[in-house]
Design a protein around this motif. Structure first.
Motif, mmCIF file in Angstrom:
data_model
loop_
_atom_site.group_PDB
_atom_site.id
_atom_site.type_symbol
_atom_site.label_atom_id
_atom_site.label_comp_id
_atom_site.label_asym_id
_atom_site.label_seq_id
_atom_site.Cartn_x
_atom_site.Cartn_y
_atom_site.Cartn_z
ATOM 1 N N ALA A 560 0.774 -1.125 -0.068
ATOM 2 C CA ALA A 560 -0.139 0.049 0.009
ATOM 3 C C ALA A 560 0.838 1.499 -0.157
ATOM 4 O O ALA A 560 1.904 1.276 0.899
ATOM 5 C CB ALA A 560 -1.091 -0.046 1.085
ATOM 6 N N PRO A 561 0.503 2.229 -0.755
ATOM 7 C CA PRO A 561 1.309 3.455 -0.885
ATOM 8 C C PRO A 561 1.187 4.446 0.392
ATOM 9 O O PRO A 561 1.962 5.117 0.543
ATOM 10 C CB PRO A 561 0.693 4.346 -2.079
ATOM 11 C CG PRO A 561 -0.500 3.759 -2.162
ATOM 12 C CD PRO A 561 -0.597 2.392 -1.954
ATOM 13 N N ARG A 562 0.198 4.104 1.219
ATOM 14 C CA ARG A 562 0.029 4.916 2.487
ATOM 15 C C ARG A 562 -0.561 4.274 3.733
ATOM 16 O O ARG A 562 -1.529 3.462 3.337
ATOM 17 C CB ARG A 562 -0.802 6.098 2.106
ATOM 18 C CG ARG A 562 -0.140 7.137 1.371
ATOM 19 C CD ARG A 562 -1.122 8.325 0.803
ATOM 20 N NE ARG A 562 -2.491 7.901 0.630
ATOM 21 C CZ ARG A 562 -2.468 7.680 -0.929
ATOM 22 N NH1 ARG A 562 -1.730 7.388 -1.486
ATOM 23 N NH2 ARG A 562 -3.915 7.117 -1.092
ATOM 24 N N VAL A 581 -6.714 2.416 15.606
ATOM 25 C CA VAL A 581 -7.576 2.768 14.074
ATOM 26 C C VAL A 581 -6.518 2.522 13.229
ATOM 27 O O VAL A 581 -5.240 3.262 13.169
ATOM 28 C CB VAL A 581 -8.102 3.913 14.032
ATOM 29 C CG1 VAL A 581 -8.693 4.092 12.545
ATOM 30 C CG2 VAL A 581 -9.251 4.292 15.283
ATOM 31 N N SER A 582 -6.749 1.813 12.312
ATOM 32 C CA SER A 582 -5.677 1.636 11.182
ATOM 33 C C SER A 582 -6.110 1.828 9.703
ATOM 34 O O SER A 582 -7.187 1.326 9.443
ATOM 35 C CB SER A 582 -5.010 0.033 11.157
ATOM 36 O OG SER A 582 -4.249 -0.325 12.377
ATOM 37 N N TRP A 583 -5.556 2.431 8.825
ATOM 38 C CA TRP A 583 -5.924 2.805 7.482
ATOM 39 C C TRP A 583 -4.809 2.511 6.459
ATOM 40 O O TRP A 583 -3.773 2.850 6.837
ATOM 41 C CB TRP A 583 -6.330 4.294 7.352
ATOM 42 C CG TRP A 583 -7.019 4.547 6.235
ATOM 43 C CD1 TRP A 583 -8.329 4.671 5.681
ATOM 44 C CD2 TRP A 583 -6.219 5.160 4.995
ATOM 45 N NE1 TRP A 583 -8.272 4.912 4.226
ATOM 46 C CE2 TRP A 583 -6.978 5.378 3.742
ATOM 47 C CE3 TRP A 583 -4.798 5.774 4.805
ATOM 48 C CZ2 TRP A 583 -6.540 5.808 2.767
ATOM 49 C CZ3 TRP A 583 -4.429 6.062 3.540
ATOM 50 C CH2 TRP A 583 -5.324 6.394 2.667
ATOM 51 N N VAL A 584 -5.403 1.583 5.433
ATOM 52 C CA VAL A 584 -4.615 1.131 4.447
ATOM 53 C C VAL A 584 -5.112 1.629 3.443
ATOM 54 O O VAL A 584 -6.182 1.453 2.925
ATOM 55 C CB VAL A 584 -4.290 -0.400 4.506
ATOM 56 C CG1 VAL A 584 -3.458 -0.793 3.413
ATOM 57 C CG2 VAL A 584 -4.000 -0.981 6.022
ATOM 58 N N ALA A 585 -4.133 2.155 2.486
ATOM 59 C CA ALA A 585 -4.787 2.814 1.122
ATOM 60 C C ALA A 585 -4.814 1.600 0.085
ATOM 61 O O ALA A 585 -4.441 0.304 0.191
ATOM 62 C CB ALA A 585 -3.646 3.856 0.582
ATOM 63 N N ALA A 586 -5.514 2.085 -0.856
ATOM 64 C CA ALA A 586 -5.762 0.878 -2.004
ATOM 65 C C ALA A 586 -4.444 0.442 -2.409
ATOM 66 O O ALA A 586 -3.306 1.423 -2.719
ATOM 67 C CB ALA A 586 -6.469 1.592 -3.241
ATOM 68 N N ARG A 587 -4.244 -0.914 -3.108
ATOM 69 C CA ARG A 587 -2.964 -1.258 -3.577
ATOM 70 C C ARG A 587 -3.278 -2.281 -4.399
ATOM 71 O O ARG A 587 -4.304 -2.849 -4.476
ATOM 72 C CB ARG A 587 -2.057 -1.957 -2.341
ATOM 73 C CG ARG A 587 -2.800 -3.066 -1.827
ATOM 74 C CD ARG A 587 -3.405 -2.590 -0.450
ATOM 75 N NE ARG A 587 -3.782 -3.837 0.256
ATOM 76 C CZ ARG A 587 -5.137 -4.066 0.660
ATOM 77 N NH1 ARG A 587 -6.092 -2.915 0.325
ATOM 78 N NH2 ARG A 587 -5.756 -5.193 1.228
#
Length: 653
Positions: A560-562, A581-587
Motif C-alpha cells: 500500500a502506498p500509504r 485505528v488503522s487505515w491502509v490505502a488501495a494497493r
C-alpha cells in the motif's frame, strides 16, 4: 502446492472517505506536537536496552538504526494475539494473509517482501532456504517476551534477507525471581485459547517456561462466491469454514557463573493444524496442513576484565509439515521439511571510553526438502542444501568529540556455496542538534541469495536466477524528552535483479514464473508521534511509500502506498481502556481468477480493548476487532475477519 515453504503464492469494499479524513486529521496534530512513541513502544523512566540494531547492547535512545521495541507489558496492554497484525501496525510495515489464523502470511518492510525481511528468534535465523521467508503463522504471541523491529537495510550485520529490516523475537522469560501467570480467552469464530507461564529462581539459575494452546474456526479461507471456475486450472473453492489448532511451548534457562560469565539456553516448539482452500481442486475438496516448528539456542557471554567481551551462540530451527487434500491427485498432497543450523562467535572490545569494536565469525548450514520439488512428479522427497561462511566487523561510537556525534560502521563478507560471494557495508552518523533532538544519516548495501523455491520449484522456479543486490539511503530526525518522542525518516532502496513472480497472459499454460526484474525501487517517509499525559497515552504513525518496477513503471503488488495507525489508551484506577485505528490505502494485486493486475480497495480497521482489575491477582479482559465490520481483502478472493469480540481472564501470582 500449498505447503508453507513451497506454495508459489507470494504471501502475500469500498472505503468510507470520512474515516480516512478523521485518521489523517487526528494524526497530524500529534505530529505537530513533536512527541512520539511508535505504536506499542515502551514508555519508561529508564531507557530500555536493545541489541538488534548493532549486535551489541545499547540504549534505545542511542541507537542510530530506527528501532521499535514492543515489550511483554505492551503485548498484554494491547491484548495482542496475532503476531503479523501486531507488527503491521508499526511504521513502515504491512502484511498479507491467505485467509484466517494460521494461513500463509507475508510481511513487508519499507516495500521489501517477506524474503527480504529477516526474522530471528533468540538470535536464530527463522527464514528458511526453501521459501526464503519466515513462517510467522508458526509463532505464538503467548511465548514472546519482547520484539525488536529494525527498519532498513542491515545486511552488513546479518547477511542475506535483511534488506527491508530485521524482526528479532525474544522468547518469554520473566525478570522476576518467581512468577506464575494463567490466562484464558474465548470469543467469535469458535475461538478458544489458554496459556500458562511460570518462572522460578534456583540460586544463580532462573528457569521460565510457557505452554499455550489456541483454536478457531472463523470462516472459509477463500471467498467461494468470487471464484469463477475455469478448467483445468480453476475448479472452484470449498465454502466451508476453515479451522486452526495451535499448541506451543517455550523454555528459557539463564545461569550466572560469577560476575563475568553468563550461560543461556532457550527452546520453543509449536504445532499447527490449519485448514485451507485451493481453487484447483474444486468446491467439494478439503485441505489441511499439519506443521511443526522447533528452535533452540545455547549462548555464552564472558567478560575479560573491562575491555573484552566474548559472545558465542549455537542454535537450530526446523520446520516440517504435511499438506493433505481430499483429492488424491491434487498437487497439494505434499511433504516438506527445512532446517537452519548455525553457530557464531563475536568478540567485542572497548577502543575508547564510549567506542566499541566488534568482530564476528559465523557458519550456517541450510537444508530443505519437499515432495513438490520432485521433477518426476512421483511425490518423492527431493532435498537441497547449502552452507554459508561469514565474517563481519563493526565500530559503534556512542558519543564522539564534544559528545554530540555518533557513528556506526559495519562491513561483512558472506560466502554461499550455491550463490557465490557477497560483500555488504553500512555507514551511519548521528548528530545531537539539542539534548532532545538528533539528526541521523545512513547508507548501506545488501545481498539476497535466491531461495530453493525460486530456483527449483517445477514450472515456477528458475535455476538461472541471479542474486539480488540492493543499496539504501536514509535521513532522519528524532526527538525524545521524558514521556514524549518523535521520529521522521526519509528512505530509499534500489534493488538490482529483484526476484519476483511475473504474471503472464491468462492463455499461457504457465501463468507465473520467477524472474529477475532488472531494477526496482522503494522510497518513502515514515512519521511517528506519541506522548503520555497523565493517565492518557497517544501513539500514531504514518507511512508514505512508493514502490516501482523500473522496467514497467508499475507498483510492486500488495504494498500500500500509504498507511496510518492511531492508538489512544487510558488508565484509571482498576480500568484500562484503549482503541486503535488503522487505515491502509488501495494497493495492487492479481485477480484470483484471471491473474490480471487489479486494485484492492482501501480499508479502515478499528479495534478496542478493555481491562478491569478485580483484585491484585485477577484481571478481566475484553477486546473487539474490526469494530465497524469493514469488508476488505488483504489478497484478492481471500476472506478476512468481520466484527469479532473476545473475552478473557488472567490470574497472576
Amino acid at each position: 502446492m500449498n505447503a508453507r515453504n513451497t506454495r508459489m503464492s507470494s504471501t502475500i469494499s469500498s472505503q468510507p472517505r470520512r474515516l480516512g479524513v478523521v485518521l489523517s486529521t487526528t494524526l497530524l496534530p500529534l505530529v505537530s506536537l513533536g512527541v512520539a512513541v511508535p505504536a506499542g513502544a515502551q514508555v519508561a523512566s529508564l531507557e530500555p536496552v536493545v541489541v538488534t540494531g548493532s549486535r551489541t547492547e545499547q540504549r534505545l535512545d542511542e541507537a542510530l538504526a530506527p528501532i521499535t521495541l514492543i515489550t511483554r507489558a505492551d503485548l498484554e496492554r494491547l491484548q495482542a494475539t496475532d503476531l503479523a497484525e501486531l507488527i503491521s501496525r508499526q511504521a513502515g510495515l504491512q502484511f498479507t494473509r491467505t485467509g484466517g489464523p494460521g494461513a500463509q502470511t507475508s510481511l513487508f518492510a519499507r516495500g521489501a517482501g517477506s524474503s527480504q525481511v529477516l526474522v530471528l528468534v533468540d538470535g536464530v535465523r527463522m527464514n528458511t532456504a526453501t521459501g526464503g521467508f519466515a513462517i510467522l503463522s508458526g509463532i505464538n504471541v503467548d511465548t514472546i517476551d519482547r520484539i525488536e523491529i529494525v527498519r532498513g537495510n542491515l545486511s552488513s550485520l546479518y547477511g542475506s534477507e535483511a534488506i527491508g529490516g530485521v524482526v528479532q523475537i525474544f522468547t518469554r522469560g520473566s525478570g522476576a525471581p518467581r512468577e506464575l501467570v494463567v490466562g484464558a480467552e474465548a470469543g467469535s469464530g469458535s475461538t478458544l485459547g489458554g496459556s500458562l507461564s511460570a518462572t522460578q529462581t534456583f540460586g544463580q539459575t532462573r528457569v521460565s517456561a510457557t505452554a499455550a494452546a489456541r483454536s478457531s474456526e472463523p470462516f472459509s479461507s477463500v471467498d467461494a462466491s468470487k471464484v469463477a471456475p475455469s478448467p483445468p486450472f480453476t475448479l472452484g473453492a470449498n465454502p466451508d469454514d476453515d479451522g486452526h489448532r495451535q499448541r506451543s511451548g517455550s523454555l528459557r534457562v539463564n545461569h550466572s557463573l560469577g560476575e563475568s560469565t553468563t550461560l543461556g539456553l532457550s527452546a520453543w516448539t509449536q504445532r499447527n493444524r490449519t485448514d485451507f482452500d485451493d481453487t484447483s481442486d474444486g468446491p467439494t475438496a478439503t485441505h489441511d496442513e499439519d506443521a511443526r516448528s522447533e528452535a533452540w539456542q545455547f549462548s555464552l557471554r564472558h567478560a575479560f576484565g573491562d575491555v573484552w567481551t566474548l559472545r558465542a551462540l549455537a542454535g537450530e530451527a526446523t520446520d516440517e509439515g504435511t499438506n493433505r487434500s481430499s483429492n488424491p491427485f491434487s498437487i497439494n498432497n505434499s511433504t516438506f521439511d527445512t532446517r537452519n543450523r548455525q553457530g557464531q562467535v563475536q568478540l567485542e572490545t572497548q577502543v575508547a571510553e564510549r567506542v566499541s569494536a566488534q568482530f564476528g565469525l559465523e557458519y550456517m548450514d541450510q537444508r530443505g526438502a519437499s515432495t513438490g520439488y520432485d521433477p518426476t512428479f512421483n511425490n518423492l522427497l527431493t532435498r537441497f542444501g547449502r552452507h554459508v561462511t561469514s565474517g563481519w566487523f563493526g565500530v559503534t561510537g556512542r558519543t564522539l568529540g564534544d559528545g554530540r556525534q555518533q557513528v556506526q560502521l559495519n562491513i561483512r563478507h558472506d560466502d554461499y556455496s550455491d550463490a557465490g560471494d557477497a560483500d555488504s557495508w553500512l555507514a551511519a552518523y548521528g548528530y545531537a542538534i539539542t539534548p532532545h533532538l538528533r539528526a541521523t544519516a545512513q547508507a548501506s548495501t545488501a545481498f539476497r541469495a535466491p531461495s530453493f523455491n525460486d530456483l527449483y520449484f517445477p514450472f515456477f522456479g528458475n535455476p538461472g536466477l541471479s542474486p539480488e543486490k540492493a543499496r539504501s539511503e536514509e535521513l532522519g530526525l528524532r526527538y525524545a524528552n521524558q514521556g514524549a518522542r518523535a521520529s521522521l525518516a526519509v528512505f530509499r532502496t534500489r534493488t538490482r535483479d529483484l526476484v519476483q513472480y511475473v504474471q503472464r497472459q491468462p492463455t499461457d499454460p504457465l501463468p507465473s514464473r520467477v524472474e529477475n526484474i532488472a531494477r526496482a525501487s522503494a522510497r518513502g517517509v515514515e512519521l511517528s508521534a506519541g506522548m503520555v499525559l497523565g493517565p492518557w497515552q497517544f501513539d500514531a504513525n504514518g507511512t508514505w511509500l512508493r514502490t516501482r518496477d523500473e522496467a514497467t513503471g508499475q507498483r510492486l503488488v500488495r504494498r500500500a502506498p500509504r498507511t496510518f495507525n492511531l492508538g489512544v489508551f487510558h488508565d484509571q484506577g482498576r480500568w484500562r481502556l484503549g482503541s486503535e485505528v488503522s487505515w491502509v490505502a488501495a494497493r495492487d494485486d492479481f485477480d484470483i481468477n484471471t491473474f490480471v493486475r487489479k486494485e484492492l480497495a482501501a480499508h479502515t480497521l478499528v479495534r478496542a480493548v478493555a481491562q478491569f482489575r478485580v483484585t491484585r491477582n485477577l484481571l478481566l479482559k475484553l477486546r473487539a476487532e474490526n469494530l465497524l465490520d469493514e469488508e476488505y481483502a488483504l489478497i484478492d478472493g481471500y476472506n478476512t475477519w468481520g466484527r469479532a469480540v473476545f473475552g478473557g481472564v488472567e490470574w497472576r501470582l
